[in-house]
Scaffold this motif. Structure first.
Motif, PDB file in Angstrom:
ATOM      1  N   ASN A   8       5.686   8.964  -1.219  1.00  0.00           N
ATOM      2  CA  ASN A   8       6.498   9.740  -2.169  1.00  0.00           C
ATOM      3  C   ASN A   8       6.781  11.107  -1.587  1.00  0.00           C
ATOM      4  N   TYR A  42       8.266  14.815  -2.660  1.00  0.00           N
ATOM      5  CA  TYR A  42       8.665  15.705  -3.745  1.00  0.00           C
ATOM      6  C   TYR A  42       9.219  16.987  -3.149  1.00  0.00           C
ATOM      7  N   LEU A  66       6.847  13.378 -11.469  1.00  0.00           N
ATOM      8  CA  LEU A  66       6.675  11.953 -11.753  1.00  0.00           C
ATOM      9  C   LEU A  66       6.098  11.844 -13.157  1.00  0.00           C
ATOM     10  N   HIS A  90       2.759   7.398 -16.137  1.00  0.00           N
ATOM     11  CA  HIS A  90       2.938   5.954 -15.957  1.00  0.00           C
ATOM     12  C   HIS A  90       1.595   5.318 -15.663  1.00  0.00           C
ATOM     13  N   ASP A 116      -0.110   2.240 -13.112  1.00  0.00           N
ATOM     14  CA  ASP A 116       0.180   1.401 -11.948  1.00  0.00           C
ATOM     15  C   ASP A 116      -0.290  -0.008 -12.276  1.00  0.00           C
ATOM     16  N   ILE A 135      -7.035   2.137  -5.868  1.00  0.00           N
ATOM     17  CA  ILE A 135      -5.884   2.761  -5.223  1.00  0.00           C
ATOM     18  C   ILE A 135      -6.391   4.023  -4.538  1.00  0.00           C
ATOM     19  N   SER A 172      -5.088   7.555  -2.935  1.00  0.00           N
ATOM     20  CA  SER A 172      -3.923   8.431  -3.024  1.00  0.00           C
ATOM     21  C   SER A 172      -4.176   9.710  -2.234  1.00  0.00           C
ATOM     22  N   PHE A 187      -1.815  17.273 -10.921  1.00  0.00           N
ATOM     23  CA  PHE A 187      -1.937  15.858 -11.257  1.00  0.00           C
ATOM     24  C   PHE A 187      -2.291  15.747 -12.736  1.00  0.00           C
ATOM     25  N   TRP A 244      -9.202   5.802  -7.017  1.00  0.00           N
ATOM     26  CA  TRP A 244      -9.549   5.368  -8.371  1.00  0.00           C
ATOM     27  C   TRP A 244      -9.428   3.872  -8.534  1.00  0.00           C
ATOM     28  N   HIS A 304      -1.006   8.463 -15.666  1.00  0.00           N
ATOM     29  CA  HIS A 304      -1.070   9.629 -14.781  1.00  0.00           C
ATOM     30  C   HIS A 304       0.350  10.018 -14.380  1.00  0.00           C
ATOM     31  N   ILE A 358       2.750  13.580 -12.219  1.00  0.00           N
ATOM     32  CA  ILE A 358       2.752  14.819 -11.436  1.00  0.00           C
ATOM     33  C   ILE A 358       3.713  15.811 -12.101  1.00  0.00           C
ATOM     34  N   ARG A 406       6.179  18.179  -0.940  1.00  0.00           N
ATOM     35  CA  ARG A 406       4.887  17.525  -1.101  1.00  0.00           C
ATOM     36  C   ARG A 406       5.069  16.056  -0.757  1.00  0.00           C
ATOM     37  N   ASN A 424       3.022  12.331  -0.948  1.00  0.00           N
ATOM     38  CA  ASN A 424       1.874  11.581  -1.452  1.00  0.00           C
ATOM     39  C   ASN A 424       1.930  10.172  -0.888  1.00  0.00           C
ATOM     40  N   THR A 482       0.240   6.485  -1.413  1.00  0.00           N
ATOM     41  CA  THR A 482      -0.688   5.670  -2.206  1.00  0.00           C
ATOM     42  C   THR A 482      -0.834   4.307  -1.556  1.00  0.00           C
ATOM     43  N   ARG A 538      -2.468   0.515  -1.559  1.00  0.00           N
ATOM     44  CA  ARG A 538      -2.885  -0.525  -2.498  1.00  0.00           C
ATOM     45  C   ARG A 538      -3.054  -1.855  -1.769  1.00  0.00           C
TER      46      ARG A 538
END
Ligand code: MD6
Ligand code: FE
Length: 214
Positions: free
Chosen positions: A121, A123, A129, A132, A134, A144, A146, A155, A179, A188, A190, A205, A207, A209, A211
């Motif tokens: 991601n 930003y 964000l 939402h 996941d 996950i 991150s 956050f 997490w 969660h 942003i 920024r 990010n 993530t 998975r």
């Protein structure tokens, strides 16, 4: 933030709640390579602002590496083996990124994490964000990982229903959040990223993530 850019002062791990931990500064080992890796990945699979199923353009620009990539368009959210923009498979997950994700999961107590997807991601200042969950992955027993890079962010960390109270957690360059378990489906998001210029990554920024999708 600037002080710790190339420093090696260990930061304490901060447990947010059961199954969710912030590993402060754990991604610092990427500093020498991250700029080049991101540039090469974006050459192959460019950052793009995807459309939500409701038809709105996301403010965050996204791309992926690894066997599966997260995509959103009018048809919904899902994982795809190929980049819809180029028709090619997503770029391979670079070993330094995969290794960091595995080590982070282990450090947080999740053994055997083997990610096949890395959503990237980007930003620019002002991008955000919204809250939402996941939940597009098959196996919620997998955590996950991150990784926050570049400009700092707030956050938003909620509960299992959208209306639950939301905590605000500051995330800085090279912080890693892992997490899973009982936290895996927490809401969660942003907050809008503030203007700034990061020594390594400039006015943005990033990010990552990681998975396990398949
Ligand atoms: C971000 N992160 O930090 C957005 N999702 O830019 C996420 O949406 C996220 O940090 C699942 C697990 C960890 C995350
Ligand atoms: Fe998320």
């Amino acid at each position: 933030m600037q002080d710790s850019l190339f420093g090696d002062t260990p930061q304490p791990d901060q447990t947010l709640c059961e199954g969710a931990v912030v590993l402060g500064g754990y991604a610092r080992r990427l500093d020498p390579v991250i700029g080049g890796l991101l540039e090469a990945l974006a050459q192959d699979a460019p950052f793009r602002q995807m459309e939500t199923p409701g038809g709105r353009k996301m403010s965050v620009a996204m791309t992926n590496c690894g066997g599966s990539g997260w995509v959103s368009d009018r048809a919904g959210y899902r994982y795809e083996g190929r980049d819809p923009l180029t028709g090619r498979p997503w770029p391979e997950m670079p070993a330094p990124l995969r290794d960091l994700a595995r080590d982070s999961a282990t450090q947080a107590g999740f053994t055997g994490f083997d990610p096949d997807a890395c959503l990237i991601n980007q930003y620019l200042p002002g991008a955000r964000l919204s809250l939402h969950q996941d939940k597009d992955e098959a196996d919620f027993s997998q955590p996950i990982v991150s990784v926050s890079l570049g400009l700092s962010a707030v956050f938003l960390f909620g509960g299992l229903s959208r209306a639950d109270p939301v905590r605000k957690i500051g995330l800085e360059h090279s912080d890693v959040v892992v997490w899973g378990g009982p936290s895996r489906l927490r809401y969660h998001g942003i907050s809008p990223v503030k203007e700034g210029d990061h020594a390594l990554l400039g006015r943005r920024r990033i990010n990552l993530t990681f998975r396990r999708v398949l």
